[in-house]
Write a protein that holds these residues in place. Structure first.
Motif, PDB file in Angstrom:
ATOM      1  N   GLY A 157      14.238 -14.791   4.165  1.00 43.46           N
ATOM      2  CA  GLY A 157      13.535 -15.401   5.283  1.00 43.46           C
ATOM      3  C   GLY A 157      12.024 -15.339   5.192  1.00 43.46           C
ATOM      4  O   GLY A 157      11.404 -15.825   4.246  1.00 43.46           O
ATOM      5  N   ALA A 158      11.420 -14.710   6.194  1.00 44.03           N
ATOM      6  CA  ALA A 158       9.963 -14.638   6.286  1.00 44.03           C
ATOM      7  C   ALA A 158       9.346 -13.849   5.144  1.00 44.03           C
ATOM      8  O   ALA A 158       8.141 -13.975   4.885  1.00 44.03           O
ATOM      9  CB  ALA A 158       9.549 -14.023   7.625  1.00 44.03           C
ATOM     10  N   GLU A 159      10.150 -13.053   4.439  1.00 45.79           N
ATOM     11  CA  GLU A 159       9.621 -12.312   3.295  1.00 45.79           C
ATOM     12  C   GLU A 159       9.082 -13.252   2.220  1.00 45.79           C
ATOM     13  O   GLU A 159       8.144 -12.896   1.505  1.00 45.79           O
ATOM     14  CB  GLU A 159      10.696 -11.412   2.683  1.00 45.79           C
ATOM     15  N   VAL A 160       9.651 -14.439   2.110  1.00 48.04           N
ATOM     16  CA  VAL A 160       9.197 -15.401   1.099  1.00 48.04           C
ATOM     17  C   VAL A 160       7.752 -15.807   1.386  1.00 48.04           C
ATOM     18  O   VAL A 160       6.903 -15.776   0.490  1.00 48.04           O
ATOM     19  CB  VAL A 160      10.135 -16.629   1.049  1.00 48.04           C
ATOM     20  N   LEU A 161       7.461 -16.156   2.639  1.00 44.60           N
ATOM     21  CA  LEU A 161       6.081 -16.498   3.007  1.00 44.60           C
ATOM     22  C   LEU A 161       5.179 -15.269   2.905  1.00 44.60           C
ATOM     23  O   LEU A 161       4.046 -15.357   2.431  1.00 44.60           O
ATOM     24  CB  LEU A 161       6.019 -17.051   4.432  1.00 44.60           C
ATOM     25  N   ALA A 162       5.682 -14.118   3.349  1.00 37.99           N
ATOM     26  CA  ALA A 162       4.885 -12.888   3.303  1.00 37.99           C
ATOM     27  C   ALA A 162       4.533 -12.523   1.866  1.00 37.99           C
ATOM     28  O   ALA A 162       3.422 -12.046   1.600  1.00 37.99           O
ATOM     29  CB  ALA A 162       5.635 -11.746   3.980  1.00 37.99           C
ATOM     30  N   ALA A 163       5.448 -12.747   0.935  1.00 37.19           N
ATOM     31  CA  ALA A 163       5.180 -12.424  -0.472  1.00 37.19           C
ATOM     32  C   ALA A 163       4.010 -13.246  -0.998  1.00 37.19           C
ATOM     33  O   ALA A 163       3.156 -12.722  -1.731  1.00 37.19           O
ATOM     34  CB  ALA A 163       6.427 -12.660  -1.313  1.00 37.19           C
ATOM     35  N   THR A 164       3.936 -14.494  -0.616  1.00 35.15           N
ATOM     36  CA  THR A 164       2.809 -15.343  -1.033  1.00 35.15           C
ATOM     37  C   THR A 164       1.496 -14.792  -0.488  1.00 35.15           C
ATOM     38  O   THR A 164       0.500 -14.707  -1.205  1.00 35.15           O
ATOM     39  CB  THR A 164       3.030 -16.793  -0.558  1.00 35.15           C
ATOM     40  N   VAL A 165       1.510 -14.402   0.786  1.00 34.57           N
ATOM     41  CA  VAL A 165       0.314 -13.836   1.406  1.00 34.57           C
ATOM     42  C   VAL A 165      -0.071 -12.532   0.712  1.00 34.57           C
ATOM     43  O   VAL A 165      -1.248 -12.295   0.412  1.00 34.57           O
ATOM     44  CB  VAL A 165       0.559 -13.613   2.919  1.00 34.57           C
ATOM     45  N   ILE A 166       0.905 -11.694   0.433  1.00 33.89           N
ATOM     46  CA  ILE A 166       0.653 -10.414  -0.239  1.00 33.89           C
ATOM     47  C   ILE A 166       0.044 -10.646  -1.622  1.00 33.89           C
ATOM     48  O   ILE A 166      -0.901  -9.962  -2.021  1.00 33.89           O
ATOM     49  CB  ILE A 166       1.947  -9.585  -0.318  1.00 33.89           C
ATOM     50  N   GLU A 167       0.575 -11.614  -2.348  1.00 30.20           N
ATOM     51  CA  GLU A 167       0.047 -11.901  -3.686  1.00 30.20           C
ATOM     52  C   GLU A 167      -1.411 -12.348  -3.634  1.00 30.20           C
ATOM     53  O   GLU A 167      -2.170 -12.116  -4.571  1.00 30.20           O
ATOM     54  CB  GLU A 167       0.909 -12.957  -4.382  1.00 30.20           C
ATOM     55  N   GLN A 168      -1.809 -12.975  -2.538  1.00 31.26           N
ATOM     56  CA  GLN A 168      -3.193 -13.433  -2.385  1.00 31.26           C
ATOM     57  C   GLN A 168      -4.154 -12.289  -2.062  1.00 31.26           C
ATOM     58  O   GLN A 168      -5.368 -12.504  -2.042  1.00 31.26           O
ATOM     59  CB  GLN A 168      -3.282 -14.475  -1.265  1.00 31.26           C
ATOM     60  N   HIS A 169      -3.609 -11.099  -1.790  1.00 33.49           N
ATOM     61  CA  HIS A 169      -4.446  -9.970  -1.381  1.00 33.49           C
ATOM     62  C   HIS A 169      -4.178  -8.739  -2.238  1.00 33.49           C
ATOM     63  O   HIS A 169      -3.680  -7.719  -1.749  1.00 33.49           O
ATOM     64  CB  HIS A 169      -4.209  -9.662   0.103  1.00 33.49           C
ATOM     65  N   PRO A 170      -4.545  -8.800  -3.513  1.00 34.64           N
ATOM     66  CA  PRO A 170      -4.315  -7.639  -4.392  1.00 34.64           C
ATOM     67  C   PRO A 170      -5.053  -6.383  -3.937  1.00 34.64           C
ATOM     68  O   PRO A 170      -4.637  -5.268  -4.253  1.00 34.64           O
ATOM     69  CB  PRO A 170      -4.797  -8.117  -5.764  1.00 34.64           C
ATOM     70  N   GLU A 171      -6.115  -6.560  -3.168  1.00 38.62           N
ATOM     71  CA  GLU A 171      -6.862  -5.402  -2.667  1.00 38.62           C
ATOM     72  C   GLU A 171      -6.033  -4.557  -1.696  1.00 38.62           C
ATOM     73  O   GLU A 171      -6.375  -3.411  -1.415  1.00 38.62           O
ATOM     74  CB  GLU A 171      -8.170  -5.854  -2.002  1.00 38.62           C
ATOM     75  N   LEU A 172      -4.921  -5.104  -1.208  1.00 36.99           N
ATOM     76  CA  LEU A 172      -4.060  -4.375  -0.270  1.00 36.99           C
ATOM     77  C   LEU A 172      -2.804  -3.803  -0.921  1.00 36.99           C
ATOM     78  O   LEU A 172      -2.034  -3.106  -0.263  1.00 36.99           O
ATOM     79  CB  LEU A 172      -3.654  -5.288   0.892  1.00 36.99           C
ATOM     80  N   HIS A 173      -2.595  -4.077  -2.192  1.00 39.20           N
ATOM     81  CA  HIS A 173      -1.358  -3.654  -2.852  1.00 39.20           C
ATOM     82  C   HIS A 173      -1.166  -2.148  -2.836  1.00 39.20           C
ATOM     83  O   HIS A 173      -0.048  -1.666  -2.588  1.00 39.20           O
ATOM     84  CB  HIS A 173      -1.280  -4.213  -4.269  1.00 39.20           C
ATOM     85  N   ALA A 174      -2.206  -1.379  -3.085  1.00 37.11           N
ATOM     86  CA  ALA A 174      -2.069   0.085  -3.075  1.00 37.11           C
ATOM     87  C   ALA A 174      -1.670   0.569  -1.682  1.00 37.11           C
ATOM     88  O   ALA A 174      -0.817   1.461  -1.552  1.00 37.11           O
ATOM     89  CB  ALA A 174      -3.364   0.748  -3.526  1.00 37.11           C
ATOM     90  N   LEU A 175      -2.245  -0.010  -0.659  1.00 35.16           N
ATOM     91  CA  LEU A 175      -1.884   0.353   0.714  1.00 35.16           C
ATOM     92  C   LEU A 175      -0.427   0.005   1.002  1.00 35.16           C
ATOM     93  O   LEU A 175       0.315   0.809   1.559  1.00 35.16           O
ATOM     94  CB  LEU A 175      -2.808  -0.360   1.701  1.00 35.16           C
TER      95      LEU A 175
END
Length: 140
Positions: A28-46
């Protein structure tokens, strides 16, 4: 109406990051969220550290990374269904001048202002005011 708690939102993004990182199926919404997450590598460690994620920005007045991700997710959903009507065309107009991520940030600014105004006034978000903000942003 679904109203996730602060912890629910943070857990959702952390879980989506983990599934993305481990190459597990997204729902579901994880698909859209994954795209957003990929656009923000500065947040990956968090996102990789659930304990740190639960404390992010708490009481510091610091930027709220989960609010930012949530606003991106809201814009992605609005674009996917062209709601409010015309947002997709306005996004396209912005993308003619900016990269897609910067264009989304312009839309996020409009959405955040609309939400802030509603909270300040103790009212529902004003859809017409939101559309006018979007139009001004696309024309600026």
């Amino acid at each position: 109406m679904f109203s996730p708690s602060r912890d629910d939102v943070r857990l959702f993004f952390c879980t989506t990051y983990r599934k993305l990182h481990e190459r597990l199926p997204l729902d579901g919404a994880e698909v859209l969220a994954a795209t957003v997450i990929e656009q923000h590598p500065e947040l990956h460690a968090l996102l990789a550290d659930r304990e740190a994620a639960q404390q992010a920005g708490a009481g510091t007045g610091a930027a709220q990374p989960f609010l930012h991700l949530s606003l991106h997710l809201a814009i992605a959903e609005q674009l996917s269904i062209d709601q409010p009507p015309g947002i997709r065309a306005l996004h396209g107009k912005l993308c003619a001048r900016l990269d897609a991520h910067d264009a989304e940030h312009r839309l996020i600014d409009c959405l955040a202002e609309t939400i802030w105004q509603a909270q300040r006034d103790g009212s529902a978000p004003d859809g017409e005011a939101y559309l006018e903000r979007l139009r001004r942003s696309a024309s600026a």
